[in-house]
Design a protein around this motif. Structure first.
Motif, PDB file in Angstrom:
ATOM      1  N   THR A  23       0.839  -1.202   0.000  1.00 47.18           N
ATOM      2  CA  THR A  23       0.000   0.000   0.000  1.00 47.18           C
ATOM      3  C   THR A  23       0.870   1.248   0.000  1.00 47.18           C
ATOM      4  OG1 THR A  23      -1.817  -1.123   1.138  1.00 47.18           O
ATOM      5  CG2 THR A  23      -1.732   1.279   1.328  1.00 47.18           C
ATOM      6  N   GLU A  24       1.895   1.236   0.829  1.00 48.66           N
ATOM      7  CA  GLU A  24       2.803   2.378   0.882  1.00 48.66           C
ATOM      8  C   GLU A  24       3.532   2.559  -0.457  1.00 48.66           C
ATOM      9  OE1 GLU A  24       5.007   3.848   4.502  1.00 48.66           O
ATOM     10  OE2 GLU A  24       6.586   2.653   3.561  1.00 48.66           O
ATOM     11  N   ARG A  27       1.296   4.012  -3.104  1.00 54.65           N
ATOM     12  CA  ARG A  27       0.797   5.343  -2.755  1.00 54.65           C
ATOM     13  C   ARG A  27      -0.731   5.431  -2.818  1.00 54.65           C
ATOM     14  NH1 ARG A  27       1.802   9.357  -5.810  1.00 54.65           N
ATOM     15  NH2 ARG A  27       2.328   8.171  -7.667  1.00 54.65           N
ATOM     16  N   ARG A  28      -1.393   4.332  -2.631  1.00 55.82           N
ATOM     17  CA  ARG A  28      -2.855   4.305  -2.602  1.00 55.82           C
ATOM     18  C   ARG A  28      -3.310   2.956  -2.042  1.00 55.82           C
ATOM     19  NH1 ARG A  28      -5.869   3.983  -8.197  1.00 55.82           N
ATOM     20  NH2 ARG A  28      -7.270   2.725  -6.926  1.00 55.82           N
ATOM     21  N   ILE A  29      -4.528   2.949  -1.535  1.00 61.39           N
ATOM     22  CA  ILE A  29      -5.124   1.710  -1.034  1.00 61.39           C
ATOM     23  C   ILE A  29      -5.527   0.857  -2.230  1.00 61.39           C
ATOM     24  CG2 ILE A  29      -6.874   0.762   0.524  1.00 61.39           C
ATOM     25  CD1 ILE A  29      -4.937   2.798   1.795  1.00 61.39           C
ATOM     26  N   SER A  30      -5.381  -0.435  -2.100  1.00 59.72           N
ATOM     27  CA  SER A  30      -5.763  -1.322  -3.198  1.00 59.72           C
ATOM     28  C   SER A  30      -7.279  -1.399  -3.316  1.00 59.72           C
ATOM     29  CB  SER A  30      -5.197  -2.724  -2.977  1.00 59.72           C
ATOM     30  OG  SER A  30      -5.849  -3.365  -1.882  1.00 59.72           O
ATOM     31  N   CYS A  72      -2.906  -1.122   9.378  1.00 62.97           N
ATOM     32  CA  CYS A  72      -2.273  -0.307   8.324  1.00 62.97           C
ATOM     33  C   CYS A  72      -2.732   1.126   8.498  1.00 62.97           C
ATOM     34  CB  CYS A  72      -2.652  -0.828   6.944  1.00 62.97           C
ATOM     35  SG  CYS A  72      -2.046   0.207   5.572  1.00 62.97           S
ATOM     36  N   SER A  74      -2.325   3.848   6.673  1.00 60.41           N
ATOM     37  CA  SER A  74      -2.916   4.490   5.489  1.00 60.41           C
ATOM     38  C   SER A  74      -4.327   3.985   5.232  1.00 60.41           C
ATOM     39  CB  SER A  74      -2.046   4.231   4.258  1.00 60.41           C
ATOM     40  OG  SER A  74      -0.843   4.964   4.330  1.00 60.41           O
ATOM     41  N   THR A  75      -4.532   2.676   5.380  1.00 58.28           N
ATOM     42  CA  THR A  75      -5.866   2.120   5.164  1.00 58.28           C
ATOM     43  C   THR A  75      -6.843   2.661   6.203  1.00 58.28           C
ATOM     44  OG1 THR A  75      -4.892   0.115   4.238  1.00 58.28           O
ATOM     45  CG2 THR A  75      -7.193  -0.021   4.926  1.00 58.28           C
ATOM     46  N   ARG A 182       1.814   7.388   3.186  1.00 59.51           N
ATOM     47  CA  ARG A 182       2.077   7.359   1.740  1.00 59.51           C
ATOM     48  C   ARG A 182       0.966   6.660   0.962  1.00 59.51           C
ATOM     49  NH1 ARG A 182       6.630   8.459  -0.739  1.00 59.51           N
ATOM     50  NH2 ARG A 182       6.351   6.768  -2.255  1.00 59.51           N
ATOM     51  N   GLY A 183       0.312   5.710   1.610  1.00 59.05           N
ATOM     52  CA  GLY A 183      -0.683   4.918   0.905  1.00 59.05           C
ATOM     53  C   GLY A 183      -2.062   5.540   0.828  1.00 59.05           C
TER      54      GLY A 183
END
Length: 387
Positions: A23-24, A27-30, A72, A74-75, A182-183
């Protein structure tokens, strides 16, 4: 129903931990992670029942956010932001709700609330333009909330509103490249002279007094909470969840760690034991403060009573204090985690970076929120859109 969602979220945590580095890097969540959260019903927790939502207690939502963020950062951040927007959409005119959810009640909205847009009054609405940064999870949304000032013919501001726009009316500029979170894919939103009907806007003067036209159809107590309480906690709670993740990673790391300098087991070091106790206490205090205040606000809302202004200011005080406590816990653990914890891909350093990135959000500015609390206690006038 909320418990069913929480159980579903817990089942996803191992997968979120496994994907954290990917994810990091991306640079985005899947899409896989977003879809999995959608299937648990997470994004429906604060959504009106009229549009397939659960209208859950906000503390149930924030418990889910903490769980996700502990796996996570970012998530968890994206989940918190995208997940609180159904609550705000519930305050909009029902015509706006119908446009977003009428054909698909899983439709998601991203945001960037800073008043970077400029709107001129036209027949039935506004001509609107601007550029906004930090729209977390915007790649997973097909609508956006953006902030803007309504200006008169001389260019002077007359109102501060949230504008709701469909994906066809804005561009996403991929600029997000940071050391933390970052994610989250918190990219820029660009709008160039589009028409926004008035019913797809909401004045902060109204939200400041806990009012929105959507309350005529969404009559539950959830939609009588202050915007500042709901959105501000959505920015603080992920950081508390990241601190929980850092704590769990530190404890697991310390159980197995042998100090290179002494050959002794790190788990037997009384100073490490002390740090664990201190961090756990700070995290617990952060959780309890937030949940206490939201419980109190919901009691007033459920009784049909106006939420006292001192409680609203206290909620902001404790929201920023919760963030500060979480950061203090993460720092206390990270500074004794040892050199191996610095390796790219290890969870402790990622949580440390992500938590500090979340801390710099304007909503988590402790000095401003604490000063407002002091002003209120001293009997001075408090003027702020985030109360």
């Amino acid at each position: 129903m909320s418990q069913h969602v929480l159980d579903g979220v817990r089942e996803l945590l191992p997968a979120f931990r496994e994907r954290a580095q990917d994810t990091e890097d991306a640079r985005r969540i899947s899409e896989e992670s977003i879809k999995a959260l959608q299937q648990t019903g997470f994004f429906k927790l604060l959504q009106p029942t009229r549009y397939g939502g659960l209208e859950a207690h906000p503390n149930d939502f924030y418990r889910a956010v903490r769980l996700i963020s502990s796996a996570c950062g970012s998530t968890g951040w994206v989940a918190a932001v995208l997940g609180c927007h159904p609550w705000q959409l519930g305050l909009f005119d029902d015509r706006a709700q119908q446009e977003v959810w009428g054909e698909d009640d899983d439709t998601r909205v991203s945001s960037s609330y800073a008043p970077m847009g400029r709107a001129k009054v036209t027949d039935g609405g506004f001509e609107f333009s601007g550029r906004w940064s930090f729209s977390s999870g915007c790649d997973h949304a097909t609508w956006v909330f953006v902030g803007g000032l309504v200006v008169n013919d001389e260019g002077a501001p007359t109102d501060f509103r949230t504008f709701l726009l469909p994906r066809a009316d804005y561009q996403i500029d991929d600029v997000w490249d940071t050391i933390g979170l970052r994610g989250t894919g918190s990219n820029d939103i660009i709008v160039d002279k589009v028409f926004v009907p008035e019913y797809r806007t909401l004045s902060f003067m109204d939200t400041g007094r806990c009012y929105g036209p959507g309350q005529e159809v969404n009559t539950g107590p959830l939609y009588r909470l202050p915007f500042a309480s709901v959105f501000s906690c959505s920015i603080a709670v992920p950081v508390v969840g990241m601190a929980t993740g850092a704590y769990e990673a530190y404890v697991n790391h310390t159980r197995e760690r042998v100090r290179a300098s002494t050959g002794g087991k790190a788990a037997e070091d009384s100073f490490n034991q002390l740090r664990i106790a201190e961090a756990a206490s700070k995290i617990d205090a952060a959780v309890l403060q937030i949940e206490r205040n939201l419980d109190e606000e919901m009691k007033y809302a459920s009784a049909g009573q106006k939420i006292p202004f001192p409680l609203r200011v206290q909620t902001r005080r404790d929201q920023v204090n919760a963030t500060s406590s979480a950061i203090a816990a993460v720092d206390r653990l990270f500074e004794s985690a040892g050199g191996r914890a610095l390796k790219v891909g290890t969870p402790i350093q990622r949580f440390w970076r992500d938590a500090h990135a979340g801390r710099v959000h304007a909503i988590n500015d402790p000095e401003k929120a604490l000063a407002m609390y002091g002003q209120q206690q001293l009997g001075l006038k408090v003027q702020d859109a985030w109360i």
